[in-house]
Design a protein around this motif. Structure first.
Motif, PDB file in Angstrom:
ATOM      1  N   VAL A 115      75.719  32.315  64.910  1.00  0.00           N
ATOM      2  CA  VAL A 115      76.602  33.169  63.783  1.00  0.00           C
ATOM      3  C   VAL A 115      76.770  34.648  64.260  1.00  0.00           C
ATOM      4  O   VAL A 115      77.520  34.985  64.191  1.00  0.00           O
ATOM      5  CB  VAL A 115      76.153  32.603  62.552  1.00  0.00           C
ATOM      6  N   VAL A 148      75.778  25.364  65.958  1.00  0.00           N
ATOM      7  CA  VAL A 148      75.092  25.794  65.388  1.00  0.00           C
ATOM      8  C   VAL A 148      75.403  24.217  64.748  1.00  0.00           C
ATOM      9  O   VAL A 148      74.633  23.380  63.806  1.00  0.00           O
ATOM     10  CB  VAL A 148      76.092  27.115  63.770  1.00  0.00           C
ATOM     11  N   PHE A 149      76.873  23.386  64.363  1.00  0.00           N
ATOM     12  CA  PHE A 149      76.750  22.152  63.810  1.00  0.00           C
ATOM     13  C   PHE A 149      75.995  20.559  64.460  1.00  0.00           C
ATOM     14  O   PHE A 149      75.931  20.059  64.034  1.00  0.00           O
ATOM     15  CB  PHE A 149      78.628  22.087  64.068  1.00  0.00           C
ATOM     16  N   ILE A 197      77.623  24.971  55.804  1.00  0.00           N
ATOM     17  CA  ILE A 197      77.781  25.109  56.798  1.00  0.00           C
ATOM     18  C   ILE A 197      79.156  24.376  57.094  1.00  0.00           C
ATOM     19  O   ILE A 197      79.724  25.276  57.966  1.00  0.00           O
ATOM     20  CB  ILE A 197      76.345  24.323  57.249  1.00  0.00           C
ATOM     21  N   THR A 198      79.150  23.398  57.095  1.00  0.00           N
ATOM     22  CA  THR A 198      80.573  22.210  57.329  1.00  0.00           C
ATOM     23  C   THR A 198      81.920  23.137  56.957  1.00  0.00           C
ATOM     24  O   THR A 198      82.636  23.060  57.777  1.00  0.00           O
ATOM     25  CB  THR A 198      80.438  21.362  56.661  1.00  0.00           C
ATOM     26  N   THR A 241      80.372  32.374  55.977  1.00  0.00           N
ATOM     27  CA  THR A 241      79.958  30.968  55.192  1.00  0.00           C
ATOM     28  C   THR A 241      78.803  30.497  55.876  1.00  0.00           C
ATOM     29  O   THR A 241      78.000  29.222  55.414  1.00  0.00           O
ATOM     30  CB  THR A 241      81.136  30.472  54.695  1.00  0.00           C
ATOM     31  N   THR A 242      78.970  29.699  57.313  1.00  0.00           N
ATOM     32  CA  THR A 242      77.665  29.261  57.645  1.00  0.00           C
ATOM     33  C   THR A 242      76.988  28.932  57.623  1.00  0.00           C
ATOM     34  O   THR A 242      75.756  29.206  57.495  1.00  0.00           O
ATOM     35  CB  THR A 242      78.390  29.221  59.532  1.00  0.00           C
ATOM     36  N   PHE A 267      79.550  28.492  67.620  1.00  0.00           N
ATOM     37  CA  PHE A 267      79.944  27.170  66.864  1.00  0.00           C
ATOM     38  C   PHE A 267      79.802  25.687  66.714  1.00  0.00           C
ATOM     39  O   PHE A 267      78.711  25.318  65.243  1.00  0.00           O
ATOM     40  CB  PHE A 267      81.552  27.361  65.745  1.00  0.00           C
ATOM     41  N   GLY A 299      82.340  26.127  56.645  1.00  0.00           N
ATOM     42  CA  GLY A 299      82.293  27.636  57.859  1.00  0.00           C
ATOM     43  C   GLY A 299      83.016  27.042  58.663  1.00  0.00           C
ATOM     44  O   GLY A 299      83.363  27.732  59.444  1.00  0.00           O
ATOM     45  N   PHE A 300      82.230  26.421  59.548  1.00  0.00           N
ATOM     46  CA  PHE A 300      82.064  25.595  61.163  1.00  0.00           C
ATOM     47  C   PHE A 300      84.086  25.136  60.712  1.00  0.00           C
ATOM     48  O   PHE A 300      84.368  25.813  62.248  1.00  0.00           O
ATOM     49  CB  PHE A 300      81.194  24.701  61.620  1.00  0.00           C
TER      50      PHE A 300
END
Length: 427
Positions: free
Chosen positions: A404, A256-257, A339-340, A316-317, A253, A342-343
């Motif tokens: 993801v 990604v972020f 993105i935010t 969601t991400t 996770f 979901g993360f």
């Protein structure tokens, strides 16, 4: 959800890291509306604000750092990767100190050192010195995440744990947002050095308030600093299949972020958007969505179960990553919102599950999660920047989608393990 339903044992090894004295009764634990809960929540919220504001203080400023030192995006990204890497490297040793000297003590000292370094960062004469200071700052901040999670696991009622950790994670999101937005606007007028100095001053105020507000622990029992005991506890955690999956999910996770938010400033300040630094920094206001989604993680788990909540966070991400490929600014911003959300939901669910699963050596379990989490952040920042340099925003999105997919695969493995356990479990 009962850890046993995942097909993994809650046992974390035969070596206990705490004495055998009886713990206080569960009725003395804090719960919403009870004595000390609001003070505790506010204190750890402010600690979360300070941690993320300091940890990512240069992220929104990378284009300016690149220009000041005449370096590439991937070189400038080391000012982020060094901080998160330092945290990842030192979080386990700091958790050991937390087991011996107490959660509140370690968190207080860690914040004090981190804010002191933060006041020195604006005076870095070169990129090398800046990266070194950021690495030191990350190492100091390593005492916060694992200790905070362990403190909550010990001092808060089990039913309120996901919500309490969600509030701490919400503080992370507010810190990350305010740090980036404030630095963006301040840097537009006075440069990146003044901007990170302002963040340092804000972090000092948060650190002082944290120490004044946080209630003294009632359930902490000092453990051993003997390397053999600590190694046995760590081995026990790593032998737990559920914990291994949660560690990997946290890392993916954050990959990604870290990748997305390290390079989004470059994308927004370059064509076709060409936004001013202040407006580009304001994009981090979407962190408010993370505050909401992290705080709501407990309700999400209640409705969907832990694995269902992880699927929802990952889906969601992924949707946000795909949407961010559009050349329309509103669609890109909507993608960042998804993105935010979901993360932060996925992170809150995974980190709270670690606290529930580890029945001994909670600080070490939380530290291993945080170490994996920030390794993911460092990897995401570096690989995301390299992918952006090689293939533009689509390259960074590709890295995120692979991560993801890893979250989904690991969660599916947990689902199958639970199904097998249900078949063999006696009636």
């Amino acid at each position: 959800m009962n850890p046993a339903s995942t097909g993994a044992s809650t046992s974390v090894g035969a070596v206990a890291s705490v004495p055998s004295a009886q713990p206080p009764v569960s009725g003395s634990r804090m719960s919403p509306g009870g004595p000390g809960y609001r003070r505790m929540s506010l204190a750890l919220f402010l600690a979360g604000v300070a941690t993320f504001a300091l940890l990512y203080s240069t992220q929104a400023l990378l284009p300016l750092v690149s220009g000041d030192f005449a370096v590439s995006a991937s070189d400038a990204s080391w000012t982020v990767s060094a901080a998160t890497g330092g945290l990842a490297l030192f979080v386990l040793p700091m958790s050991a100190l937390s087991e011996r000297y107490g959660r509140r003590t370690v968190m207080t000292v860690s914040l004090a050192v981190a804010v002191t370094v933060g006041l020195l960062v604006p005076f870095a004469p070169s990129l090398g010195v800046l990266v070194a200071l950021r690495a030191l700052q990350g190492a100091a901040l390593a005492g916060l995440p694992a200790s905070a999670t362990a403190y909550l696991a010990e001092e808060v009622t089990p039913k309120a744990l996901v919500t309490a950790i969600g509030l701490f994670v919400a503080g992370n999101s507010v810190g990350g947002m305010s740090g980036r937005v404030i630095t963006g606007w301040v840097a537009q007028e006075w440069g990146w050095r003044v901007a990170v100095g302002v963040i340092g001053v804000i972090a000092v105020a948060c650190a002082v308030a944290f120490r004044l507000l946080l209630p003294a622990p009632k359930h902490f029992r000092p453990g051993s600093l003997r390397p053999r005991v600590l190694a046995g506890t760590v081995r026990g955690h790593l032998a737990n299949p559920l914990l291994r999956r949660l560690f990997a999910i946290g890392a993916l996770f954050m990959t990604v972020f870290g990748g997305v938010y390290t390079v989004v400033g470059y994308r927004l300040t370059e064509a076709p958007f060409s936004l001013p630094q202040g407006i580009a920094g304001s994009v981090f206001l979407v962190y408010l969505v993370g505050t909401v989604s992290a705080s709501a993680a407990g309700r999400l788990v209640g409705r969907l179960g832990r694995r269902g909540a992880l699927y929802a966070g990952g889906g969601t991400t992924a949707a946000g990553l795909l949407l961010s490929l559009a050349e329309s600014l509103p669609l890109v911003l909507l993608g960042l919102v998804l993105i935010t959300a979901g993360f932060f939901a996925g992170h809150a669910v995974a980190s709270s599950a670690v606290g529930k699963t580890a029945d001994v050596g909670r600080a070490q379990a939380a530290a291993l999660y945080q170490s994996a989490y920030y390794v993911g952040s460092s990897a995401g920042s570096t690989v995301g920047a390299l992918a952006f340099h090689a293939g533009g925003w689509a390259g960074t999105v590709g890295v995120g989608l692979v991560a993801v997919a890893g979250v989904a695969a690991i969660t599916l493995a947990g689902t199958r393990a639970a199904a097998r356990a249900a078949v063999v479990r006696p009636a």
